[in-house]
Design a protein around this motif. Structure first.
Motif, PDB file in Angstrom:
ATOM      1  N   LEU A  14      -5.138  -1.209   4.408  1.00 14.16           N
ATOM      2  CA  LEU A  14      -5.375  -1.245   2.969  1.00 14.16           C
ATOM      3  C   LEU A  14      -4.131  -1.324   2.081  1.00 14.16           C
ATOM      4  CD1 LEU A  14      -8.479   1.054   2.440  1.00 14.16           C
ATOM      5  CD2 LEU A  14      -8.328  -1.384   2.967  1.00 14.16           C
ATOM      6  N   LEU A  18      -4.048  -3.805  -1.096  1.00  4.77           N
ATOM      7  CA  LEU A  18      -4.069  -3.251  -2.450  1.00  4.77           C
ATOM      8  C   LEU A  18      -2.865  -3.716  -3.271  1.00  4.77           C
ATOM      9  CD1 LEU A  18      -5.229   0.374  -1.576  1.00  4.77           C
ATOM     10  CD2 LEU A  18      -6.533  -1.326  -2.864  1.00  4.77           C
ATOM     11  N   GLU A  21      -3.430  -7.338  -4.275  1.00  8.49           N
ATOM     12  CA  GLU A  21      -4.404  -7.406  -5.371  1.00  8.49           C
ATOM     13  C   GLU A  21      -3.765  -6.949  -6.680  1.00  8.49           C
ATOM     14  OE1 GLU A  21      -8.580  -6.645  -2.927  1.00  8.49           O
ATOM     15  OE2 GLU A  21      -7.463  -4.947  -3.767  1.00  8.49           O
ATOM     16  N   PHE A  22      -2.917  -5.931  -6.599  1.00  6.66           N
ATOM     17  CA  PHE A  22      -2.255  -5.437  -7.811  1.00  6.66           C
ATOM     18  C   PHE A  22      -1.341  -6.495  -8.410  1.00  6.66           C
ATOM     19  CE2 PHE A  22       1.693  -3.606  -9.524  1.00  6.66           C
ATOM     20  CZ  PHE A  22       1.184  -3.012 -10.676  1.00  6.66           C
ATOM     21  N   LEU A  64      -4.347   0.705  -8.794  1.00  4.37           N
ATOM     22  CA  LEU A  64      -4.241   0.343  -7.379  1.00  4.37           C
ATOM     23  C   LEU A  64      -2.948   0.809  -6.703  1.00  4.37           C
ATOM     24  CD1 LEU A  64      -5.905  -3.187  -7.160  1.00  4.37           C
ATOM     25  CD2 LEU A  64      -6.907  -0.903  -6.947  1.00  4.37           C
ATOM     26  N   ARG A  67      -3.580   4.139  -5.298  1.00  5.07           N
ATOM     27  CA  ARG A  67      -4.428   4.112  -4.102  1.00  5.07           C
ATOM     28  C   ARG A  67      -3.637   3.642  -2.884  1.00  5.07           C
ATOM     29  NH1 ARG A  67      -8.171   7.419  -4.262  1.00  5.07           N
ATOM     30  NH2 ARG A  67      -9.201   6.352  -2.522  1.00  5.07           N
ATOM     31  N   ALA A  68      -2.753   2.666  -3.090  1.00  8.52           N
ATOM     32  CA  ALA A  68      -1.909   2.198  -1.986  1.00  8.52           C
ATOM     33  C   ALA A  68      -1.008   3.322  -1.500  1.00  8.52           C
ATOM     34  CB  ALA A  68      -1.078   0.999  -2.445  1.00  8.52           C
ATOM     35  N   TYR A  71      -2.872   5.763   0.774  1.00  4.65           N
ATOM     36  CA  TYR A  71      -3.055   5.337   2.164  1.00  4.65           C
ATOM     37  C   TYR A  71      -1.724   5.295   2.911  1.00  4.65           C
ATOM     38  CZ  TYR A  71      -7.893   4.276   1.110  1.00  4.65           C
ATOM     39  OH  TYR A  71      -9.212   4.389   0.757  1.00  4.65           O
ATOM     40  N   LEU A  91     -11.274   3.737 -11.640  1.00  2.00           N
ATOM     41  CA  LEU A  91     -11.728   2.740 -10.672  1.00  2.00           C
ATOM     42  C   LEU A  91     -13.223   2.470 -10.826  1.00  2.00           C
ATOM     43  CD1 LEU A  91      -9.814   3.854  -7.445  1.00  2.00           C
ATOM     44  CD2 LEU A  91      -9.414   1.770  -8.755  1.00  2.00           C
ATOM     45  N   TYR A 264     -14.928   1.476   3.150  1.00  2.00           N
ATOM     46  CA  TYR A 264     -13.663   1.510   2.418  1.00  2.00           C
ATOM     47  C   TYR A 264     -12.921   0.173   2.480  1.00  2.00           C
ATOM     48  CZ  TYR A 264     -13.966   6.382   1.223  1.00  2.00           C
ATOM     49  OH  TYR A 264     -14.363   7.568   0.668  1.00  2.00           O
ATOM     50  N   THR A 268     -12.563  -2.361  -1.107  1.00  2.00           N
ATOM     51  CA  THR A 268     -11.333  -3.035  -1.529  1.00  2.00           C
ATOM     52  C   THR A 268     -11.628  -4.450  -2.010  1.00  2.00           C
ATOM     53  OG1 THR A 268     -10.139  -1.737   0.138  1.00  2.00           O
ATOM     54  CG2 THR A 268      -8.976  -3.603  -0.807  1.00  2.00           C
ATOM     55  N   TYR A 271     -12.073  -4.709  -5.717  1.00  4.26           N
ATOM     56  CA  TYR A 271     -10.851  -4.852  -6.500  1.00  4.26           C
ATOM     57  C   TYR A 271     -10.375  -6.305  -6.487  1.00  4.26           C
ATOM     58  CZ  TYR A 271     -10.937   0.131  -5.272  1.00  4.26           C
ATOM     59  OH  TYR A 271     -11.332   1.429  -5.062  1.00  4.26           O
TER      60      TYR A 271
END
Length: 325
Positions: A14, A18, A21-22, A64, A67-68, A71, A91, A264, A268, A271
């Motif tokens: 992830l 992430l 995507e960000f 994000l 969140r990254a 993880y 979110l 999960y 993602t 997003y």
């Protein structure tokens, strides 16, 4: 039931997803908001809808990196319980907001194509803003409970899980509502979007307007909305539904871990919607396309080509330039 999941696959998979995507989402939605706020004038009622979609996507994207980091830290939240709840709320709120405004986009195109003389097509900017405000109020009311979820000093920061006692939906009405709201806020808008798309297609076939270039663009636009919506939101809702059903009938921790991991990963993809929505902004308006091309230098390249064509003309000649032929 007490299961413990190590989340090894999530920890490995992830963070790079992430971050990607960000980066792409912040660029695409940041550029879109810049165009909407400073260059796209005058606004229409449909512009208000698209702007709020971009705003929801941007507000989701900014969370994000946290969140990254979560993880990367092997699913240990390092920013305190309060900010955990705030980030989960942002979110959920903006994911739901994106869904609501995508549905509004589909309804707007449906009314414009199927009912071109309906009064809603001449909706004022003020009324469109009031409608957008109403959607935001609804979205916040659906997700505000996440701000009050007790954390019990845990290092985990999740609003969905099937493991342990901490966040079992059966023992926490707020989490039960969160799971129910998550599913309803997808399946109902999906039904509306599919209805709008079907009605547009039927209308175009019945009236034989499908060859009209403007109508073709409207059909292409609504098709993109449907594809983005399904790709981004359908997998997570299916896995969440399966996990919910499986949890009530199975005590097999391995099976639940597989579903939990799948959820999960698919969440993602929701997003990813914020990364793909700039395609919808681009297709929504020729004026937006023109400004976007100018912003990335496409217009400048065209101007250079036109200048070169003019220089190819012979002095005193009345012939048209190559670009005008």
């Amino acid at each position: 039931m007490h299961c413990h999941f190590n989340g090894t696959l999530l920890i490995q998979l992830l963070p790079p997803v992430l971050i990607t995507e960000f980066i792409l989402g912040i660029v695409g939605n940041g550029l879109a908001l810049w165009i909407f706020c400073f260059h796209l004038k005058p606004w229409k009622s449909s512009t208000v809808i698209i702007f709020n979609l971009a705003l929801a996507d941007f507000l989701l994207i900014v969370v994000l990196p946290f969140r990254a980091s979560y993880y990367v830290s092997r699913m240990k939240w390092m920013f305190g319980d309060t900010f955990c709840n705030i980030s989960l709320f942002l979110l959920a709120m903006n994911r739901t907001g994106s869904i609501m405004f995508l549905m509004a986009v589909a309804v707007d195109r449906y009314v414009r194509v199927v009912h071109p003389h309906h009064p809603i097509n001449s909706l004022s900017i003020h009324k469109a803003v009031c409608c957008a405000f109403g959607l935001w109020v609804f979205t916040i009311s659906m997700t505000a409970h996440l701000l009050a979820i007790p954390r019990d000093n845990t290092t985990r920061c999740e609003s969905f899980t099937v493991e342990g006692k901490l966040q079992e939906g059966e023992s926490n009405p707020m989490l039960m509502w969160h799971r129910t709201g998550f599913l309803l806020s997808f399946w109902i808008p999906l039904a509306v979007i599919l209805f709008c798309t079907f009605q547009i297609i039927v209308h175009l076939r019945r009236t034989q307007l499908g060859q009209n270039a403007k109508i073709k663009k409207a059909l292409w636009f609504i098709t993109v909305v449907v594809v983005v919506f399904i790709i981004c939101f359908l997998p997570s809702n299916i896995t969440q539904l399966l996990a919910w059903i499986k949890k009530t009938e199975s005590k097999d921790c391995h099976q639940l871990e597989v579903l939990d991991t799948a959820f999960y990963i698919t969440i993602t993809l929701t997003y990813l919607n914020s990364m793909l929505d700039p395609i919808i902004y681009y297709l929504s308006s020729p004026a937006f396309q023109k400004i976007f091309k100018k912003a990335i230098g496409v217009r400048q390249a065209e101007d250079i080509a036109d200048t070169a064509d003019i220089r190819l003309e012979k002095p005193g000649s009345n012939s048209k330039s190559i670009s005008q032929l």
